[in-house]
Design an enzyme around this catalytic site. Structure first.
Site: not given
Ligand SMILES: NC(=O)c1ccc[n+]([C@@H]2O[C@H](COP(=O)([O-])OP(=O)(O)OC[C@H]3O[C@@H](n4cnc5c(N)ncnc54)[C@H](O)[C@@H]3O)[C@@H](O)[C@H]2O)c1
Length: 317
Positions: A158, A171
């Site tokens: 992230s 986080y």
């Molecule tokens: N959206 C943003 O701005 C952003 C920024 C930086 C990093 N990220 C990272 O990107 C990645 C994807 O996040 P996203 O934004 O698509 O959000 P999201 O919530 O749509 O996707 C996260 C996915 O991980 C799954 N998940 C959560 N806990 C879990 C577990 N214990 N076991 C298996 N699956 C699990 C959720 O069900 C979901 O499908 C994450 O690692 C998040 O930290 C997102």
């Protein structure tokens, strides 16, 4: 920083490759599952969110399989990888994407310190990524070295993996840990033929950022679509697979041990500059001494493991 652009000609290199991805039901992971499937990959993805995952699985057909997998559970992850290996015969690309954030600040002055706080962000974002890397590398190692490489591990960190992020300390610690995981593994994994790269998305329009989305948009700050971040995951998985000198423009080869910051839909590699500028931020003398220590640790047959050192002495090496 170097702007790395996506060269879609490299997509052909993914045909019939097998991808295992965690957290594929929604957001970035879901887009990545779709992009890998459209490139001709066989994909096995895990998640705890069953309904959207099953819907995606049936939408994409028999080359995409979903298995319930809590990424924080070692046995669930063992089963996910074993299933992929037994259904499709090998594993070429591993993506640790599952992640979550708890938006209640456990460090707030008014919070009750007698109640143990949840460490779920660490369990999912960091411990889960370590489990994925460990089990994933086991399967990647089994591949015959095709054109010098055994496979790719892509870790999703992230912006909080390298910047201050107030109100999200746990986080932030977990996502800094994901960069640490790459740096702890890359120098030994690369000689084995395993390329490890990290994605650091800035604001991406998924359910994770609902709280800040409107204000962000009003300020005109850069936004990513989930598809943009997914494309950068595919970029890492294809960067070293090009034939005829095909590369993603801007990618310094070999593409391993890199950190891609994703902002406004674009990918920027930042790790090479962090390393190159070390004499500036650490001081020239410190940087030289550090290089000596690093060289000793990497090359002099030493080990952190006392048992290995003992065995070396016994064998006279
Ligand atoms: N959206 C943003 O701005 C952003 C920024 C930086 C990093 N990220 C990272 O990107 C990645 C994807 O996040 P996203 O934004 O698509 O959000 P999201 O919530 O749509 O996707 C996260 C996915 O991980 C799954 N998940 C959560 N806990 C879990 C577990 N214990 N076991 C298996 N699956 C699990 C959720 O069900 C979901 O499908 C994450 O690692 C998040 O930290 C997102």
């Amino acid at each position: 920083m170097v702007h790395v652009q996506f060269n879609s000609e490299l997509l052909g290199s993914l045909k019939d490759k097998v991808v295992v991805l965690t957290g594929g039901a929604t957001g970035i992971g879901r887009s990545a599952v779709i992009q890998f499937a459209e490139a001709g990959c066989k994909v096995v993805f895990g998640d705890i969110s069953e309904e959207p995952a099953r819907e995606l699985e049936s939408q994409l057909g028999p080359n995409v399989r979903f298995l319930f997998c809590d990424t924080a559970s070692y046995s669930d992850q063992l089963q996910l990888f074993a299933a992929a290996d037994s259904i499709f015969g090998s594993i070429d690309v591993v993506v640790a994407n599952a992640g979550m954030a708890i938006h209640k600040d456990i460090f707030e002055a008014s919070s009750d310190i007698t109640i143990e706080p949840s460490m779920k962000e660490v369990a999912v974002n960091l411990t889960g990524a370590i489990f994925t890397a460990r089990i994933g590398m086991h399967y990647l190692r089994k591949n015959k070295s095709k054109s010098g490489g055994k496979g790719d591990l892509v870790l999703v960190s992230s912006i909080a993996g390298f910047k201050e992020s107030g109100g999200l300390a746990t986080y932030t610690a977990s996502k800094h840990g994901v960069l640490g995981l790459m740096r702890g593994l890359h120098t030994t994994a690369f000689p084995e033929g395993i390329r490890i790269n990290v994605i650091c998305p800035w604001m991406t329009k998924t359910r994770l950022v609902k709280g800040i989305e409107q204000g962000w948009h009003d300020l005109g700050l850069p936004e990513n679509e989930p598809e943009d971040v997914a494309r950068s995951i595919v970029l890492c998985a294809t960067a070293n697979r090009g034939t005829d000198e095909k590369i993603h423009p801007g990618a310094k080869m070999p593409f391993a041990g890199k950190i891609l910051w994703i902002s406004g839909g674009q990918a920027y590699e930042i790790e090479d500059a962090i390393q190159a500028l070390e004499p500036q931020w650490l001081g020239e003398e410190n940087s030289k001494t550090l290089a000596k220590g690093q060289h000793y640790l990497a090359t002099q047959g030493t080990s952190w493991d006392a048992d290995k050192l003992k065995a070396k002495k016994v064998n006279g090496r």
